[in-house]
Enzyme design. Structure first.
Site, short mmCIF file in Angstrom:
data_model
loop_
_atom_site.label_atom_id
_atom_site.label_comp_id
_atom_site.label_asym_id
_atom_site.label_seq_id
_atom_site.Cartn_x
_atom_site.Cartn_y
_atom_site.Cartn_z
N LYS A 293 -10.56 -2.13 6.78
CA LYS A 293 -9.43 -1.76 7.62
C LYS A 293 -9.95 -1.30 8.98
CE LYS A 293 -7.02 2.14 6.80
NZ LYS A 293 -5.97 3.05 6.28
N GLU B 113 0.84 -1.19 0.00
CA GLU B 113 0.00 0.00 0.00
C GLU B 113 0.89 1.25 0.00
OE1 GLU B 113 -2.82 2.52 3.07
OE2 GLU B 113 -2.67 0.36 3.36
N ARG C 50 0.21 10.41 0.44
CA ARG C 50 0.59 11.44 1.41
C ARG C 50 1.74 12.30 0.92
NH1 ARG C 50 0.24 8.08 7.17
NH2 ARG C 50 -1.62 6.87 6.61
#
Length: 215
Positions: free
Chosen positions: A135, A47, A51
């Site tokens: 998640k 993943e 950001r």
């Protein structure tokens, strides 16, 4: 593609290894050697979070150049993020939470989504929409293994990938739970090893993580 088919893809991805590396990458040129190290260490589902400005270029590079990698996109917040990630070659998407707009966009996207949850109400909402894999974030601050474990009885249909504040030492606490399919971890790609190009060190961290096993 139906939500059931996309959830099957998510499950297959999450079962590739007990840990999904969660990566914050500052320089796209580091993406390929980093991903090769993670794959060699036994953690092929990766993943890369949105950001940093380098994230989409990094996803594209891994998707095109790293055999065996299943690259995904993290920190997905909007339909725009989903479209950009899909175009870059991501094979799954992860969000920190849920919103009606994001879930509607995910319904219209071919990119399978692993949405973030922190409460039982969010889990119930996602069950109603056909999700069976989510998640749990931020796992440790939100209640840790005790909370996700407590959901196993009233919400047995949902399987979790806890992420946030987990380490190699604490991952087994989550992986021992019947409703945890894997965990997400940023400890596999620490900033200093990325900065120094310590790919052997990252491969070793991946090997340690891959040696963990969920039930």
């Amino acid at each position: 593609m139906s939500i059931e088919q996309k959830q099957q893809q998510v499950e297959a991805t999450l079962r590739l290894a007990p840990v999904v590396p969660v990566v914050i990458i500052e320089n796209a040129r580091d993406a390929v050697p980093m991903a090769r190290a993670l794959v060699a260490g036994g953690t092929p589902a990766i993943e890369i979070t949105l950001r940093t400005p380098a994230a989409l270029d990094a996803i594209k590079a891994v998707a095109e150049e790293v055999e065996g990698a299943v690259v995904g996109v993290g920190t997905v917040l909007s339909a725009k993020d989903l479209r950009a990630a899909h175009k870059a070659g991501a094979r799954f998407a992860v969000s920190p939470g849920v919103s009606p707009g994001l879930l509607d966009a995910a319904d219209d996207s071919e990119l399978p989504l692993l949405p973030g949850t922190a409460t039982a109400s969010e889990v119930m909402t996602l069950l109603e929409r056909g999700y069976r894999h989510v998640k749990f974030f931020p796992a440790v601050p939100a209640g840790g293994a005790k909370l996700v474990g407590a959901w196993a009885s009233p919400l047995p249909q949902m399987k979790f990938c806890p992420t946030g504040g987990i380490s190699l030492a604490t991952a087994p606490d989550f992986l021992s739970l019947p409703n945890v399919i894997c965990v997400g971890g940023s400890w596999l790609t620490p900033a200093d090893k990325l900065r120094n190009g310590d790919w052997a060190g990252i491969e070793q961290l991946a090997r340690e993580a891959a040696a963990l096993r969920a039930k």
